[in-house]
Design an enzyme around this catalytic site. Structure first.
Site, PDB file in Angstrom:
ATOM      1  N   LYS A  67      21.035   2.169  15.078  1.00  0.00           N
ATOM      2  CA  LYS A  67      21.615   0.779  15.654  1.00  0.00           C
ATOM      3  C   LYS A  67      20.263   0.181  14.855  1.00  0.00           C
ATOM      4  CE  LYS A  67      20.121  -2.745  18.916  1.00  0.00           C
ATOM      5  NZ  LYS A  67      20.277  -3.054  19.244  1.00  0.00           N
ATOM      6  N   GLN A 138      20.564 -14.232  26.428  1.00  0.00           N
ATOM      7  CA  GLN A 138      20.600 -12.824  26.710  1.00  0.00           C
ATOM      8  C   GLN A 138      20.870 -13.271  28.431  1.00  0.00           C
ATOM      9  OE1 GLN A 138      19.787  -9.295  28.809  1.00  0.00           O
ATOM     10  NE2 GLN A 138      20.119  -9.910  26.624  1.00  0.00           N
ATOM     11  N   ASN A 159      14.007 -23.574  31.151  1.00  0.00           N
ATOM     12  CA  ASN A 159      13.843 -23.544  29.459  1.00  0.00           C
ATOM     13  C   ASN A 159      12.870 -24.423  29.308  1.00  0.00           C
ATOM     14  OD1 ASN A 159      14.874 -21.620  27.260  1.00  0.00           O
ATOM     15  ND2 ASN A 159      15.344 -23.208  27.177  1.00  0.00           N
ATOM     16  N   GLY A 220      11.571  -9.559  27.067  1.00  0.00           N
ATOM     17  CA  GLY A 220      11.400 -11.052  25.958  1.00  0.00           C
ATOM     18  C   GLY A 220      10.857  -9.877  24.803  1.00  0.00           C
ATOM     19  N   ASP A 222       9.832  -7.009  22.894  1.00  0.00           N
ATOM     20  CA  ASP A 222      10.064  -5.901  21.846  1.00  0.00           C
ATOM     21  C   ASP A 222       9.693  -5.995  20.906  1.00  0.00           C
ATOM     22  OD1 ASP A 222      11.324  -7.669  21.159  1.00  0.00           O
ATOM     23  OD2 ASP A 222      13.339  -7.510  20.801  1.00  0.00           O
ATOM     24  N   LYS A 226       4.084  -9.782  21.488  1.00  0.00           N
ATOM     25  CA  LYS A 226       4.643 -10.618  22.168  1.00  0.00           C
ATOM     26  C   LYS A 226       4.468 -10.389  23.721  1.00  0.00           C
ATOM     27  CE  LYS A 226       9.655 -11.096  20.987  1.00  0.00           C
ATOM     28  NZ  LYS A 226      11.013 -10.712  20.849  1.00  0.00           N
TER      29      LYS A 226
END
Length: 323
Positions: A67, A138, A159, A220, A222, A226
């Site tokens: 991918k 997501q 958020n 989150g 990845d 991060k």
């Protein structure tokens, strides 16, 4: 070669289908019948974006491929999704390309599926309140996936952008669930199951806010740099990962490992070990469990191969002569 565009992929794979397909490939990984290979994940200077390639081979399922894609933050202004992905499958016997599959929707589904499997094995059976930190694309995949394995009474969400939070809450209510917005601390404290799904590069969730018995799906992180969770939470929790190599280099565990607060050998195990039954899952009701979800190629191959099978059964997709 079969081409399955994004619109077709959405019609071919349901969340419940994806959960079972992802479970099978993680079990194969645990048995040594499948492998994900080293990830290419790089930041692009111009435009500002992250591009990556994930590859793998599930010998048990006969799925070989890759991918490619990533995250383009400015895509929303172009009426495109920020996450862009495409999966290419090959015939393991000949190496010839066999299918090209639009993977934006499938990436969301396979990420949700892994979190659902972790929740199935690690969350308390009586977990009823889902807390979500970050209500981007997501978040709804996470909600739909977790609803497949736990009966939820309420969703509490936070958020930074009020409009995005309200749009998410409306979507949750449309699914027949109670939903409310809250500040960050209240969202975390309310959760029996907590999902963090932000592109954060500094800790958002304080360890002191997480109640005993909570299960956390950290989605989150990845990419190198991060982080969403206080490292004290990572060291306090019983940690499970999709890939040990990825978790300690690009996942939520990376910061705690870099600071010497967590050793790779302190990690309790893998999602594959849970799914295969080799590991027992939640043992104590008061323990905090954490699933570090970095996303592995086998998840992508599993849902893409499922889409190809369903397309063949229903006469969907487009066949082209490629070689």
């Amino acid at each position: 070669m079969l081409i399955i565009p994004e619109s077709e992929a959405r019609a071919l794979v349901t969340m419940s289908d994806a959960i079972e397909a992802v479970a099978e490939t993680f079990a194969a990984l645990d048995r040594g019948e499948a492998a994900s290979y080293p990830v290419v994940r790089e930041k692009l200077g111009s435009p500002s974006a992250v591009f990556g390639v994930k590859t793998g081979y599930d010998r048990a399922a006969g799925a070989l491929g890759l991918k490619a894609g990533g995250y383009w933050q400015g895509n929303a202004e172009r009426n495109l999704t920020n996450h862009q992905s495409t999966t290419l499958l090959f015939d393991p016997a000949t190496g010839q390309p066999s299918a090209l599959v639009g993977a934006n929707y499938l990436t969301g589904v396979r990420t949700g599926a892994a979190a659902a499997l972790a929740t199935r094995h690690l969350a308390r059976p009586d977990a009823r309140v889902l807390g979500i930190v970050g209500t981007g694309t997501q978040a709804l995949y996470q909600l739909d996936a977790i609803r497949c394995v736990r009966s939820l009474d309420e969703v509490v969400a936070w958020n930074r952008t009020p409009a995005r939070l309200e749009a998410f809450l409306e979507a949750v209510r449309a699914r027949g669930l109670a939903a409310r917005g809250a500040d960050l601390e209240e969202t975390v404290r309310a959760a029996d199951i907590l999902v963090t799904a932000t592109p954060g590069q500094a800790p958002l969730v304080d360890a002191a806010w997480v109640r005993p018995g909570t299960h956390v799906n950290a989605v989150g992180a990845d990419t190198a740099g991060k982080q969403e969770l206080d490292s004290a939470l990572v060291t306090r929790a019983a940690v499970y990962v999709d890939s040990l190599e990825q978790a300690v280099t690009i996942g939520e565990c990376q910061t705690a490992v870099r600071l010497g607060l967590l050793r790779p050998e302190d990690i309790c195990g893998t999602l594959g070990g849970l799914v295969s039954g080799r590991l027992p899952g939640r043992m104590e009701g008061e323990s905090i469990t954490l699933f570090d979800s970095t996303g592995i190629a086998l998840q992508d191959l599993a849902v893409a191969a499922l889409a190809v099978r369903r397309a063949g059964e229903g006469g969907r997709g487009t066949e082209i002569a490629f070689s």
